[in-house]
Design an enzyme around this catalytic site. Structure first.
Site, PDB file in Angstrom:
ATOM      1  N   LYS A  13       0.833  -1.220   0.000  1.00 42.37           N
ATOM      2  CA  LYS A  13       0.000   0.000   0.000  1.00 42.37           C
ATOM      3  C   LYS A  13       0.864   1.265   0.000  1.00 42.37           C
ATOM      4  CE  LYS A  13      -2.243  -1.193   3.781  1.00 42.37           C
ATOM      5  NZ  LYS A  13      -1.612  -2.512   4.041  1.00 42.37           N
ATOM      6  N   ARG A  86     -10.115   0.474   8.545  1.00 40.41           N
ATOM      7  CA  ARG A  86      -9.656  -0.895   8.796  1.00 40.41           C
ATOM      8  C   ARG A  86     -10.699  -1.738   9.505  1.00 40.41           C
ATOM      9  NH1 ARG A  86      -3.665   0.147   8.921  1.00 40.41           N
ATOM     10  NH2 ARG A  86      -2.547  -1.791   9.253  1.00 40.41           N
ATOM     11  N   ARG A 125      11.340  -5.689   5.243  1.00 38.05           N
ATOM     12  CA  ARG A 125      11.074  -4.265   4.961  1.00 38.05           C
ATOM     13  C   ARG A 125      12.026  -3.359   5.730  1.00 38.05           C
ATOM     14  NH1 ARG A 125       5.096  -1.840   5.478  1.00 38.05           N
ATOM     15  NH2 ARG A 125       5.201  -2.659   7.607  1.00 38.05           N
ATOM     16  N   ARG A 158      11.009  -1.439  11.256  1.00 38.84           N
ATOM     17  CA  ARG A 158       9.916  -1.141  12.185  1.00 38.84           C
ATOM     18  C   ARG A 158       9.828  -2.220  13.257  1.00 38.84           C
ATOM     19  NH1 ARG A 158       4.621   0.272   8.661  1.00 38.84           N
ATOM     20  NH2 ARG A 158       3.724  -0.946  10.366  1.00 38.84           N
ATOM     21  N   ARG A 169      -0.714  -9.273  13.254  1.00 40.00           N
ATOM     22  CA  ARG A 169      -1.309  -8.276  12.347  1.00 40.00           C
ATOM     23  C   ARG A 169      -2.096  -8.953  11.221  1.00 40.00           C
ATOM     24  NH1 ARG A 169       3.975  -5.275  10.872  1.00 40.00           N
ATOM     25  NH2 ARG A 169       2.699  -3.955   9.539  1.00 40.00           N
TER      26      ARG A 169
HETATM   27  P1  ADP Z   1       2.056  -1.893   3.248  1.00 40.07           P
HETATM   28  O1  ADP Z   1       2.076  -0.386   3.190  1.00 40.07           O
HETATM   29  O2  ADP Z   1       0.863  -2.487   2.554  1.00 40.07           O
HETATM   30  O3  ADP Z   1       2.248  -2.436   4.628  1.00 40.07           O
HETATM   31  P2  ADP Z   1       4.660  -1.682   1.907  1.00 40.07           P
HETATM   32  O4  ADP Z   1       4.377  -0.810   0.710  1.00 40.07           O
HETATM   33  O5  ADP Z   1       5.369  -1.057   3.041  1.00 40.07           O
HETATM   34  O6  ADP Z   1       3.298  -2.416   2.391  1.00 40.07           O
HETATM   35  O7  ADP Z   1       5.469  -2.952   1.373  1.00 40.07           O
HETATM   36  C1  ADP Z   1       5.898  -3.967   2.289  1.00 40.07           C
HETATM   37  C2  ADP Z   1       7.272  -4.509   1.846  1.00 40.07           C
HETATM   38  O8  ADP Z   1       7.125  -5.244   0.624  1.00 40.07           O
HETATM   39  C3  ADP Z   1       8.310  -3.422   1.567  1.00 40.07           C
HETATM   40  O9  ADP Z   1       9.571  -3.893   1.983  1.00 40.07           O
HETATM   41  C4  ADP Z   1       8.262  -3.252   0.034  1.00 40.07           C
HETATM   42  O10 ADP Z   1       9.517  -2.829  -0.476  1.00 40.07           O
HETATM   43  C5  ADP Z   1       7.909  -4.670  -0.426  1.00 40.07           C
HETATM   44  N1  ADP Z   1       7.054  -4.697  -1.616  1.00 40.07           N
HETATM   45  C6  ADP Z   1       6.006  -3.872  -1.918  1.00 40.07           C
HETATM   46  N2  ADP Z   1       5.425  -4.233  -3.084  1.00 40.07           N
HETATM   47  C7  ADP Z   1       6.118  -5.336  -3.516  1.00 40.07           C
HETATM   48  C8  ADP Z   1       6.007  -6.194  -4.685  1.00 40.07           C
HETATM   49  N3  ADP Z   1       5.058  -5.992  -5.605  1.00 40.07           N
HETATM   50  N4  ADP Z   1       6.878  -7.212  -4.788  1.00 40.07           N
HETATM   51  C9  ADP Z   1       7.832  -7.422  -3.863  1.00 40.07           C
HETATM   52  N5  ADP Z   1       8.005  -6.667  -2.756  1.00 40.07           N
HETATM   53  C10 ADP Z   1       7.150  -5.632  -2.581  1.00 40.07           C
HETATM   54  P1  AMP Z   2       0.412   0.279   9.274  1.00 48.41           P
HETATM   55  O1  AMP Z   2       1.489   1.306   9.214  1.00 48.41           O
HETATM   56  O2  AMP Z   2      -0.745   0.592   8.365  1.00 48.41           O
HETATM   57  O3  AMP Z   2       0.941  -1.119   9.086  1.00 48.41           O
HETATM   58  O4  AMP Z   2      -0.194   0.351  10.760  1.00 48.41           O
HETATM   59  C1  AMP Z   2       0.618   0.084  11.891  1.00 48.41           C
HETATM   60  C2  AMP Z   2      -0.260  -0.119  13.124  1.00 48.41           C
HETATM   61  O5  AMP Z   2      -0.979   1.101  13.419  1.00 48.41           O
HETATM   62  C3  AMP Z   2      -1.348  -1.188  12.987  1.00 48.41           C
HETATM   63  O6  AMP Z   2      -0.866  -2.489  13.257  1.00 48.41           O
HETATM   64  C4  AMP Z   2      -2.364  -0.712  14.041  1.00 48.41           C
HETATM   65  O7  AMP Z   2      -1.960  -1.043  15.364  1.00 48.41           O
HETATM   66  C5  AMP Z   2      -2.292   0.820  13.904  1.00 48.41           C
HETATM   67  N1  AMP Z   2      -3.262   1.329  12.906  1.00 48.41           N
HETATM   68  C6  AMP Z   2      -2.994   1.918  11.705  1.00 48.41           C
HETATM   69  N2  AMP Z   2      -4.117   2.255  11.084  1.00 48.41           N
HETATM   70  C7  AMP Z   2      -5.146   1.865  11.875  1.00 48.41           C
HETATM   71  C8  AMP Z   2      -6.566   1.910  11.761  1.00 48.41           C
HETATM   72  N3  AMP Z   2      -7.191   2.437  10.676  1.00 48.41           N
HETATM   73  N4  AMP Z   2      -7.299   1.416  12.790  1.00 48.41           N
HETATM   74  C9  AMP Z   2      -6.714   0.897  13.881  1.00 48.41           C
HETATM   75  N5  AMP Z   2      -5.385   0.802  14.047  1.00 48.41           N
HETATM   76  C10 AMP Z   2      -4.596   1.287  13.055  1.00 48.41           C
END
Ligand code: ADP
Ligand code: AMP
Length: 219
Positions: A13, A86, A125, A158, A169
């Site tokens: 995302k 969410r 990541r 993270r 999660r």
């Molecule tokens: P989200 O915001 O949904 O938690 P991220 O955009 O942070 O996900 O992506 C999670 C991890 O996966 C990051 O390390 C990113 O570089 C990697 N990633 C994202 N899209 C892809 C893809 N299409 N293929 C492989 N790795 C990906």
């Molecule tokens: P994310 O960065 O989207 O992976 O979110 C990290 C953490 O923040 C999640 O595991 C939740 O604990 C909290 N969080 C983020 N967005 C929400 C949401 N819309 N509702 C509840 N908790 C959230």
């Protein structure tokens, strides 16, 4: 356009949002990024969120809804919501708040990735604590190891990207967040399902193709 980018944690995302906002000149509103900056600033909100985030549970709806509705009010007309809503309750409150101003969500992009792939993506990541850019130790390396390409900041892992919290999660996603897709489908909103188990650029191309069509309809 007002968009929601949904998907399990690690679906891509944040990665795709950065590209979408560049192309369509929108704001990127990430609930996770906002919570992390509140924690870094030591605010009351950040303190309340801490234990939920560290264990992979959702922060209570009332806290998140107020926080995001405030943030959306400050944004211009176009934005991508990342990580919000969410839960179905968050979705209902979001729609209610928009409707009060005669607004609505124009579409949702739903990134689909299976759980096995997600674990590898999240544990590998690396994130920029300042700009929010994300990298991966194998799939998306920065130009200089451990350093953000955009601003030279030292990349971090993270604390919630360890295997135990990732499992929690994912469970939370299946139990509470997956239903948000059905909620918007049942309301007749545009829901764009994208197979996100492919190269980052290929996922982006699919999203752009669909959003170009939607953008034409919204204007
Ligand atoms: P989200 O915001 O949904 O938690 P991220 O955009 O942070 O996900 O992506 C999670 C991890 O996966 C990051 O390390 C990113 O570089 C990697 N990633 C994202 N899209 C892809 C893809 N299409 N293929 C492989 N790795 C990906
Ligand atoms: P994310 O960065 O989207 O992976 O979110 C990290 C953490 O923040 C999640 O595991 C939740 O604990 C909290 N969080 C983020 N967005 C929400 C949401 N819309 N509702 C509840 N908790 C959230």
């Amino acid at each position: 356009m007002r968009l929601i980018l949904l998907g399990p944690p690690g679906a891509g995302k944040g990665t795709q949002c950065k590209r979408v906002i560049d192309r369509y000149a929108m704001a990127h509103l990430s609930s996770g990024d906002i919570l992390r900056s509140q924690r870094a600033a030591g605010t009351e909100l950040g303190k309340k969120a801490q234990s939920y985030m560290d264990s992979g549970r959702l922060v209570p709806d009332d806290i998140i809804i107020d926080m995001m509705i405030e943030t959306m009010k400050k944004a211009a007309s176009g934005y991508v919501l990342d990580g919000f809503p969410r839960t179905v309750v968050q979705s209902e409150q979001l729609d209610k708040s928009l409707a009060q101003n005669g607004e609505k969500i124009d579409g949702m992009v739903n990134l689909q990735v299976n759980d096995e792939i997600i674990s590898a993506r999240l544990t590998g990541r690396r994130s920029c604590p300042k700009y929010g850019a994300v990298y991966h130790i194998e799939n998306l390396k920065p130009e200089v190891d451990g350093i953000c390409d955009k601003d030279g900041e030292k990349l971090i892992q993270r604390p919630d990207d360890n295997a135990e919290v990732v499992a929690s999660r994912l469970l939370t996603y299946h139990e509470q967040t997956a239903a948000v897709v059905g909620y918007y489908q049942d309301k007749g909103n545009t829901v764009i399902n994208i197979d996100a188990v492919q190269d980052v650029d290929d996922v982006t191309a699919l999203i752009f193709a669909e959003l170009d069509k939607l953008d034409g309809q919204v204007k």
